[in-house]
Scaffold this motif. Structure first.
Motif, PDB file in Angstrom:
ATOM      1  N   LEU A   1       0.837  -1.196   0.000  1.00 19.93           N
ATOM      2  CA  LEU A   1       0.000   0.000   0.000  1.00 19.93           C
ATOM      3  C   LEU A   1       0.877   1.253   0.000  1.00 19.93           C
ATOM      4  O   LEU A   1       2.080   1.194   0.219  1.00 19.93           O
ATOM      5  N   MET A   2       0.252   2.393  -0.198  1.00 24.78           N
ATOM      6  CA  MET A   2       0.970   3.662  -0.282  1.00 24.78           C
ATOM      7  C   MET A   2       0.952   4.465   1.010  1.00 24.78           C
ATOM      8  O   MET A   2       1.676   5.459   1.137  1.00 24.78           O
TER       9      MET A   2
ATOM     10  N   SER B   1      14.083  -1.484  -5.769  1.00 27.35           N
ATOM     11  CA  SER B   1      12.854  -0.717  -5.513  1.00 27.35           C
ATOM     12  C   SER B   1      11.615  -1.598  -5.427  1.00 27.35           C
ATOM     13  O   SER B   1      11.363  -2.443  -6.291  1.00 27.35           O
ATOM     14  N   ALA B   2      10.822  -1.338  -4.389  1.00 28.61           N
ATOM     15  CA  ALA B   2       9.505  -1.958  -4.270  1.00 28.61           C
ATOM     16  C   ALA B   2       8.489  -1.243  -5.140  1.00 28.61           C
ATOM     17  O   ALA B   2       7.305  -1.597  -5.123  1.00 28.61           O
ATOM     18  N   GLY B   3       8.947  -0.256  -5.903  1.00 32.23           N
ATOM     19  CA  GLY B   3       8.085   0.465  -6.833  1.00 32.23           C
ATOM     20  C   GLY B   3       7.914   1.921  -6.457  1.00 32.23           C
ATOM     21  O   GLY B   3       7.644   2.239  -5.293  1.00 32.23           O
ATOM     22  N   LEU B   4       8.089   2.798  -7.432  1.00 33.47           N
ATOM     23  CA  LEU B   4       7.819   4.209  -7.209  1.00 33.47           C
ATOM     24  C   LEU B   4       6.329   4.463  -7.436  1.00 33.47           C
ATOM     25  O   LEU B   4       5.634   3.674  -8.080  1.00 33.47           O
ATOM     26  N   PRO B   5       5.798   5.569  -6.921  1.00 34.16           N
ATOM     27  CA  PRO B   5       4.349   5.810  -6.985  1.00 34.16           C
ATOM     28  C   PRO B   5       3.811   5.862  -8.419  1.00 34.16           C
ATOM     29  O   PRO B   5       4.458   6.410  -9.323  1.00 34.16           O
ATOM     30  N   ASP B   6       2.659   5.291  -8.614  1.00 36.49           N
ATOM     31  CA  ASP B   6       1.988   5.377  -9.909  1.00 36.49           C
ATOM     32  C   ASP B   6       1.782   6.844 -10.273  1.00 36.49           C
ATOM     33  O   ASP B   6       1.479   7.676  -9.407  1.00 36.49           O
TER      34      ASP B   6
ATOM     35  N   GLY C   1       7.107  -6.905  -5.105  1.00 34.02           N
ATOM     36  CA  GLY C   1       6.565  -5.711  -4.452  1.00 34.02           C
ATOM     37  C   GLY C   1       5.955  -4.739  -5.441  1.00 34.02           C
ATOM     38  O   GLY C   1       4.897  -4.138  -5.176  1.00 34.02           O
ATOM     39  N   ARG C   2       6.619  -4.569  -6.581  1.00 32.38           N
ATOM     40  CA  ARG C   2       6.079  -3.650  -7.595  1.00 32.38           C
ATOM     41  C   ARG C   2       4.828  -4.215  -8.260  1.00 32.38           C
ATOM     42  O   ARG C   2       3.804  -3.539  -8.389  1.00 32.38           O
ATOM     43  N   GLU C   3       4.927  -5.452  -8.688  1.00 32.79           N
ATOM     44  CA  GLU C   3       3.845  -6.021  -9.498  1.00 32.79           C
ATOM     45  C   GLU C   3       2.570  -6.255  -8.696  1.00 32.79           C
ATOM     46  O   GLU C   3       1.464  -6.160  -9.244  1.00 32.79           O
ATOM     47  N   LYS C   4       2.696  -6.555  -7.414  1.00 32.94           N
ATOM     48  CA  LYS C   4       1.521  -6.862  -6.588  1.00 32.94           C
ATOM     49  C   LYS C   4       1.026  -5.649  -5.803  1.00 32.94           C
ATOM     50  O   LYS C   4       0.039  -5.748  -5.065  1.00 32.94           O
TER      51      LYS C   4
ATOM     52  N   PHE D   1      -0.484  -1.882  -4.642  1.00 28.77           N
ATOM     53  CA  PHE D   1      -1.658  -1.058  -4.900  1.00 28.77           C
ATOM     54  C   PHE D   1      -1.204   0.406  -4.877  1.00 28.77           C
ATOM     55  O   PHE D   1      -1.327   1.087  -3.877  1.00 28.77           O
ATOM     56  N   GLY D   2      -0.608   0.844  -5.992  1.00 32.69           N
ATOM     57  CA  GLY D   2      -0.242   2.249  -6.060  1.00 32.69           C
ATOM     58  C   GLY D   2       1.217   2.551  -6.255  1.00 32.69           C
ATOM     59  O   GLY D   2       1.592   3.725  -6.377  1.00 32.69           O
ATOM     60  N   HIS D   3       2.109   1.530  -6.301  1.00 33.96           N
ATOM     61  CA  HIS D   3       3.529   1.821  -6.554  1.00 33.96           C
ATOM     62  C   HIS D   3       4.132   0.761  -7.492  1.00 33.96           C
ATOM     63  O   HIS D   3       4.973  -0.037  -7.120  1.00 33.96           O
ATOM     64  N   HIS D   4       3.726   0.841  -8.738  1.00 30.45           N
ATOM     65  CA  HIS D   4       4.148  -0.130  -9.741  1.00 30.45           C
ATOM     66  C   HIS D   4       5.376   0.294 -10.554  1.00 30.45           C
ATOM     67  O   HIS D   4       5.923  -0.509 -11.305  1.00 30.45           O
ATOM     68  N   VAL D   5       5.790   1.541 -10.458  1.00 35.83           N
ATOM     69  CA  VAL D   5       6.805   2.086 -11.365  1.00 35.83           C
ATOM     70  C   VAL D   5       8.194   1.509 -11.069  1.00 35.83           C
ATOM     71  O   VAL D   5       8.678   1.576  -9.937  1.00 35.83           O
TER      72      VAL D   5
END
Length: 430
Positions: free
Chosen positions: A251-252, A311-316, A352-355, A357-361
């Motif tokens: 989550l974000m 990275s677990a993903g930057l914000p969408d 972390g990125r692919e699953k 809710f809001g940080h896929h980048v």
């Protein structure tokens, strides 16, 4: 007792208290030393002192706080005066963005010691109560468990603060009253450093293991020295937000709150250093990259370099590196390992990125526009053999985490944060 006499006794008690606080302040200053009117005023009246009322006024910017602090006229040589100040004043000064870091660290170290004594006292008292409470002890046992958590964190912060590397003294630049507390330990002097790096952690990093994150920050500092010499630098082991656990890492929410706190820290540093030219970096790991990106999208925040590791993903909605308020953006990820299986590569970043809710980048994607460097082992800038990263962790017992000494990842972090982009290994232009 006659009413007038009762008032007389009360006034004498207040006078004795006032005299005691002034005497403590003079003793802290060296007995025969002199104290400024401001220091005496604060020692006598605590937060009610007019100078502090102006400093603690709501809605001040860090720049305004820095200006009001300067007007107090307190310098590093006055640090001993803090010994005579009330705890409530110390706690506020220690976490006030815009106050010089020598003052914050002095205040926070005193508060840390006081809290350690107090939590030990509370635990000793409650253990006896729980032992005699019988069936009615559940609520007390829960309270005791919370106290144990606070004690573990406070002890670990103290251990991280007192363990020094080759660079000398460490500074406790923040210590909150959360349970357990948040904190930041600076390796190097933020009031004087010409290069500053915030090290921002990811999931499950708390002050209960502050020594581990401080070790990661120390590794950054040591590697920077190895690749660029030893001018004045500081690396901040920043556990300044409540990092997520497995239940909310996708989550974000924690990133938004943590990003605001990191942005405040960066703004506070800018206010303290004013017109000084200082190179500033953020090195973030895992969910810390999500948090760091939130901070660097904030208005009024700017740094020289941002490094995203695993990275677990930057914000969408963050479509490219140019949307971050950083002059240069770097990213790295070790090869994917089987999800949940450590020792074969990064087992969590892609998940972390692919699953999420809001940080896929993905900051290593070519379309994002960051400079991507290697983390899978190779030859360093001076011909040395560099190890591959085999875990998602920042540091690991086999020294194959992203920020472990001897890895290609850490070597490149040091090169990137000292402006030696041309020496990065495994680089590709995006």
């Amino acid at each position: 007792m006659p009413e007038g006499f009762e008032g007389y006794v009360r006034e004498n008690d207040e006078d004795r208290s006032w005299i005691g606080r002034i005497a403590d302040a003079f003793e802290a200053a060296g007995g025969s030393g002199s104290l400024s009117n401001v220091a005496l005023d604060i020692a006598a009246t605590g937060q009610a002192a007019p100078a502090l009322q102006r400093l603690f006024q709501a809605d001040l910017t860090p720049a305004e706080i820095a200006e009001r602090w300067a007007a107090l006229g307190l310098a590093r040589a006055d640090a001993a005066v803090f010994d005579g100040l009330p705890t409530d004043v110390l706690a506020r000064v220690g976490n006030l963005e815009g106050v010089p870091y020598w003052a914050r660290s002095t205040a926070n170290a005193l508060v840390l010691n006081q809290r350690l004594v107090e939590v030990e006292r509370q635990i000793e008292q409650l253990e006896g109560t729980v032992a005699s409470a019988g069936d009615g002890s559940r609520a007390l046992a829960q309270e005791l468990t919370a106290l144990y958590a606070d004690r573990k964190a406070l002890r670990n912060i103290n251990a991280a603060l007192t363990k020094k590397g080759s660079d000398g003294k460490r500074f406790l630049i923040s210590l909150t009253d959360h349970h357990p507390p948040l904190a930041a330990v600076s390796i190097g002097d933020l009031d004087r450093a010409q290069s500053v790096t915030w090290a921002v952690p990811g999931m499950d990093t708390t002050t209960a293991d502050m020594t581990t994150w401080a070790r990661a920050a120390q590794n950054i500092a040591d590697e920077q020295t190895d690749v660029a010499g030893a001018p004045d630098r500081a690396v901040v082991a920043w556990v300044g937000y409540a990092t997520p656990g497995p239940e909310d890492v996708l989550l974000m929410d924690k990133a938004k709150k943590g990003g605001q706190r990191l942005a405040d820290s960066i703004r506070g540093f800018s206010a303290v250093r004013g017109t000084d030219h200082v190179e500033t970096n953020v090195v973030a790991h895992s969910y810390g990259t999500t948090t760091g990106a939130v901070a660097l999208a904030e208005r009024g925040v700017h740094i020289d370099r941002f490094v995203a590791l695993g990275s677990a993903g930057l914000p969408d909605g963050l479509d490219g590196a140019e949307q971050l308020h950083a002059d240069h953006v770097f990213a790295a990820q070790a090869k994917d390992g089987p999800t949940g299986n450590t020792g074969e590569g990064d087992e969590w970043a892609t998940f972390g990125r692919e699953k999420s809710f809001g940080h896929h980048v993905d900051p290593t994607a070519q379309s994002f526009g960051a400079t991507v460097f290697g983390a899978d082992g190779g030859t360093g800038s001076e011909g040395q053999t560099l190890s591959s990263v085999l875990h998602h962790a920042p540091v690991f017992k086999d020294h194959r985490g992203y920020l472990d000494r001897g890895t290609e990842s850490l070597h490149n972090v040091a090169l990137a944060t000292t402006g030696q982009d041309e020496l990065l290994t495994g680089t590709r232009s995006q």
